[in-house]
Write a protein that holds these residues in place. Sequence first.
Motif, mmCIF file in Angstrom:
data_model
loop_
_atom_site.group_PDB
_atom_site.id
_atom_site.type_symbol
_atom_site.label_atom_id
_atom_site.label_comp_id
_atom_site.label_asym_id
_atom_site.label_seq_id
_atom_site.Cartn_x
_atom_site.Cartn_y
_atom_site.Cartn_z
ATOM 1 N N THR A 63 0.829 -1.188 0.000
ATOM 2 C CA THR A 63 0.000 0.000 0.000
ATOM 3 C C THR A 63 0.868 1.245 0.000
ATOM 4 O O THR A 63 1.883 1.312 0.680
ATOM 5 C CB THR A 63 -0.938 0.011 1.216
ATOM 6 N N LEU A 64 0.442 2.229 -0.760
ATOM 7 C CA LEU A 64 1.217 3.452 -0.906
ATOM 8 C C LEU A 64 1.169 4.344 0.312
ATOM 9 O O LEU A 64 1.996 5.248 0.449
ATOM 10 C CB LEU A 64 0.705 4.254 -2.101
ATOM 11 N N SER A 65 0.209 4.124 1.184
ATOM 12 C CA SER A 65 -0.016 5.067 2.277
ATOM 13 C C SER A 65 1.160 5.178 3.225
ATOM 14 O O SER A 65 1.257 6.140 3.978
ATOM 15 C CB SER A 65 -1.279 4.670 3.054
ATOM 16 N N SER A 66 2.078 4.216 3.202
ATOM 17 C CA SER A 66 3.240 4.269 4.085
ATOM 18 C C SER A 66 4.417 5.005 3.463
ATOM 19 O O SER A 66 5.437 5.205 4.122
ATOM 20 C CB SER A 66 3.691 2.849 4.442
ATOM 21 N N TRP A 87 2.817 11.234 3.347
ATOM 22 C CA TRP A 87 1.956 10.062 3.331
ATOM 23 C C TRP A 87 0.493 10.402 3.079
ATOM 24 O O TRP A 87 -0.195 9.689 2.354
ATOM 25 C CB TRP A 87 2.075 9.341 4.678
ATOM 26 N N SER A 88 0.033 11.481 3.664
ATOM 27 C CA SER A 88 -1.371 11.864 3.503
ATOM 28 C C SER A 88 -1.592 12.781 2.313
ATOM 29 O O SER A 88 -2.727 13.015 1.904
ATOM 30 C CB SER A 88 -1.854 12.572 4.761
ATOM 31 N N ARG A 142 -2.303 12.482 -4.339
ATOM 32 C CA ARG A 142 -2.307 11.036 -4.214
ATOM 33 C C ARG A 142 -3.674 10.561 -3.764
ATOM 34 O O ARG A 142 -4.385 11.262 -3.049
ATOM 35 C CB ARG A 142 -1.220 10.568 -3.252
ATOM 36 N N ASP A 143 -3.998 9.351 -4.185
ATOM 37 C CA ASP A 143 -5.225 8.682 -3.762
ATOM 38 C C ASP A 143 -4.784 7.337 -3.193
ATOM 39 O O ASP A 143 -4.565 6.376 -3.945
ATOM 40 C CB ASP A 143 -6.175 8.507 -4.946
ATOM 41 N N ASN A 144 -4.630 7.288 -1.888
ATOM 42 C CA ASN A 144 -4.117 6.064 -1.272
ATOM 43 C C ASN A 144 -5.088 4.896 -1.433
ATOM 44 O O ASN A 144 -4.660 3.740 -1.470
ATOM 45 C CB ASN A 144 -3.813 6.310 0.204
ATOM 46 N N ASN A 161 -4.133 3.554 -4.538
ATOM 47 C CA ASN A 161 -2.689 3.292 -4.633
ATOM 48 C C ASN A 161 -2.077 4.010 -5.831
ATOM 49 O O ASN A 161 -1.256 3.440 -6.570
ATOM 50 C CB ASN A 161 -2.419 1.797 -4.746
ATOM 51 N N VAL A 176 -0.585 7.887 -7.454
ATOM 52 C CA VAL A 176 -0.110 9.258 -7.286
ATOM 53 C C VAL A 176 -0.214 9.953 -8.634
ATOM 54 O O VAL A 176 -0.007 9.326 -9.678
ATOM 55 C CB VAL A 176 1.348 9.280 -6.795
#
Length: 124
Positions: free
Chosen positions: A28-31, A53-54, A72-74, A77, A79
């Motif tokens: 996951t991209l959020s990290s 991250w956010s 970005r849209d986590n 996933n 950017v």
Amino acid sequence: QVQLVESGGGLVQAGGSLRLSCAASGRTLSSYIMAWFRQAPGKEREFVAACSWSGGTTYYADSVKGRFTISRDNAKNTVYLQMNSPKPEDTAVYYCAAKLSLREPMSGDKYAYWGQGTQVTVSS
């Protein structure tokens, strides 16, 4: 491992707009801190934009500030790099990159994961 795939490049007229996307898989991209870099023929790779991250904290190269927007849209996933009013000097291969630490977001050497790049050509 994170796999990054850029899309959305192409030919655009100066003053137009273009949106690049970077889809991630593997984790996951959020990290991750996400960034865009670019490299024009005969030139070194240069930083374009990065976001936290956010997505709440963003960084831009002076050359694109006010014209380009990173987001970005986590959940997806993904950017994005919205390129408004591009100039011929923005012509380059654009790369998406990811890393875990927020330190030195403009330094390409700190990014662990890279996409293969997408060509952007801006005609005058």
